[in-house]
Design a protein around this motif. Sequence first.
Motif, short mmCIF file in Angstrom:
data_model
loop_
_atom_site.label_atom_id
_atom_site.label_comp_id
_atom_site.label_asym_id
_atom_site.label_seq_id
_atom_site.Cartn_x
_atom_site.Cartn_y
_atom_site.Cartn_z
N ILE A 1 -63.20 -25.86 48.42
CA ILE A 1 -63.35 -26.36 49.78
C ILE A 1 -64.57 -27.27 49.79
N LYS A 2 -64.35 -28.50 50.25
CA LYS A 2 -65.43 -29.50 50.19
C LYS A 2 -65.36 -30.41 51.41
N ASP A 3 -66.53 -30.71 51.95
CA ASP A 3 -66.64 -31.69 53.01
C ASP A 3 -67.82 -32.60 52.70
N SER A 4 -67.52 -33.78 52.19
CA SER A 4 -68.56 -34.74 51.78
C SER A 4 -69.36 -35.28 52.96
N SER A 5 -68.81 -35.16 54.15
CA SER A 5 -69.52 -35.70 55.31
C SER A 5 -70.68 -34.82 55.75
N LEU A 6 -70.72 -33.58 55.25
CA LEU A 6 -71.83 -32.69 55.60
C LEU A 6 -73.06 -33.06 54.80
N ASN A 7 -74.17 -33.11 55.46
CA ASN A 7 -75.42 -33.48 54.80
C ASN A 7 -76.16 -32.19 54.42
N ARG A 8 -75.60 -31.48 53.43
CA ARG A 8 -76.21 -30.24 52.97
C ARG A 8 -75.82 -30.00 51.52
N LYS A 9 -76.57 -29.14 50.85
CA LYS A 9 -76.35 -28.91 49.42
C LYS A 9 -75.06 -28.15 49.14
N ASP A 10 -74.70 -27.22 50.01
CA ASP A 10 -73.55 -26.36 49.72
C ASP A 10 -72.28 -26.83 50.42
N ASN A 11 -72.01 -28.12 50.38
CA ASN A 11 -70.80 -28.64 51.01
C ASN A 11 -69.59 -28.61 50.08
N ASP A 12 -69.76 -28.01 48.91
CA ASP A 12 -68.69 -27.89 47.92
C ASP A 12 -68.68 -26.46 47.41
N ARG A 13 -67.70 -25.67 47.84
CA ARG A 13 -67.67 -24.24 47.50
C ARG A 13 -66.34 -23.89 46.84
N ARG A 14 -66.37 -22.80 46.10
CA ARG A 14 -65.15 -22.28 45.47
C ARG A 14 -64.99 -20.83 45.88
N VAL A 15 -63.74 -20.47 46.22
CA VAL A 15 -63.40 -19.12 46.63
C VAL A 15 -62.38 -18.59 45.63
N LYS A 16 -62.65 -17.43 45.07
CA LYS A 16 -61.79 -16.85 44.05
C LYS A 16 -60.46 -16.39 44.66
N VAL A 17 -59.36 -16.70 43.97
CA VAL A 17 -58.06 -16.16 44.31
C VAL A 17 -57.93 -14.89 43.47
N ASP A 18 -58.23 -13.76 44.09
CA ASP A 18 -58.34 -12.50 43.36
C ASP A 18 -57.11 -12.16 42.54
N GLY A 19 -57.36 -11.83 41.28
CA GLY A 19 -56.32 -11.33 40.40
C GLY A 19 -55.35 -12.37 39.87
N VAL A 20 -55.60 -13.64 40.11
CA VAL A 20 -54.66 -14.68 39.64
C VAL A 20 -55.31 -15.45 38.49
N PHE A 21 -54.80 -15.17 37.29
CA PHE A 21 -55.23 -15.87 36.09
C PHE A 21 -54.00 -16.59 35.53
N ILE A 22 -54.16 -17.86 35.25
CA ILE A 22 -53.02 -18.69 34.82
C ILE A 22 -53.46 -19.56 33.65
N ASP A 23 -52.56 -19.75 32.72
CA ASP A 23 -52.80 -20.73 31.66
C ASP A 23 -52.66 -22.11 32.30
N PRO A 24 -53.72 -22.91 32.32
CA PRO A 24 -53.64 -24.23 32.98
C PRO A 24 -52.52 -25.12 32.45
N LYS A 25 -52.05 -24.85 31.23
CA LYS A 25 -50.93 -25.63 30.69
C LYS A 25 -49.65 -25.37 31.48
N LEU A 26 -49.56 -24.23 32.15
CA LEU A 26 -48.37 -23.87 32.92
C LEU A 26 -48.55 -24.13 34.41
N TRP A 27 -49.52 -24.94 34.77
CA TRP A 27 -49.83 -25.25 36.16
C TRP A 27 -49.25 -26.61 36.54
N ASN A 28 -48.49 -26.66 37.62
CA ASN A 28 -47.97 -27.93 38.13
C ASN A 28 -48.94 -28.41 39.20
#
Length: 108
Positions: free
Chosen positions: A23-50
């Motif tokens: 989740i990112k909002d470049s228009s915000l004038n703050r350091k934490d405008n780019d965050r990541r939230v874990k999707v619990d329990g979902v592990f995927i081989d990126p090669k199998l990701w569309n």
Amino acid sequence: MMLRFVFKSVRKTDGKAQLYIRIKDSSLNRKDNDRRVKVDGVFIDPKLWNKSLSRVEVNHENCEAINDILLSYSKKMLDVRNKYNLKQIDFDTAVKMLSSAESAISIT
């Protein structure tokens, strides 16, 4: 606001990586405008990701179950994006909505 599924660069020994929502909002004038939230329990081989569909490829062993979880998260992301764009919620609330226990309960 940008919302999308991403992987962390760290992988498990079997090549699978933890899935996150970015989740990112470049228009915000703050350091934490780019965050990541874990999707619990979902592990995927990126090669199998569309990437264009934000779904697991059909040749993944658990594609139906994972794609059902991703669909639930996608609906939540759309709801958060709409509320944010209408200025009904702020950035911190958007992050909380995506990472709250309520959102986890809704995907089971």
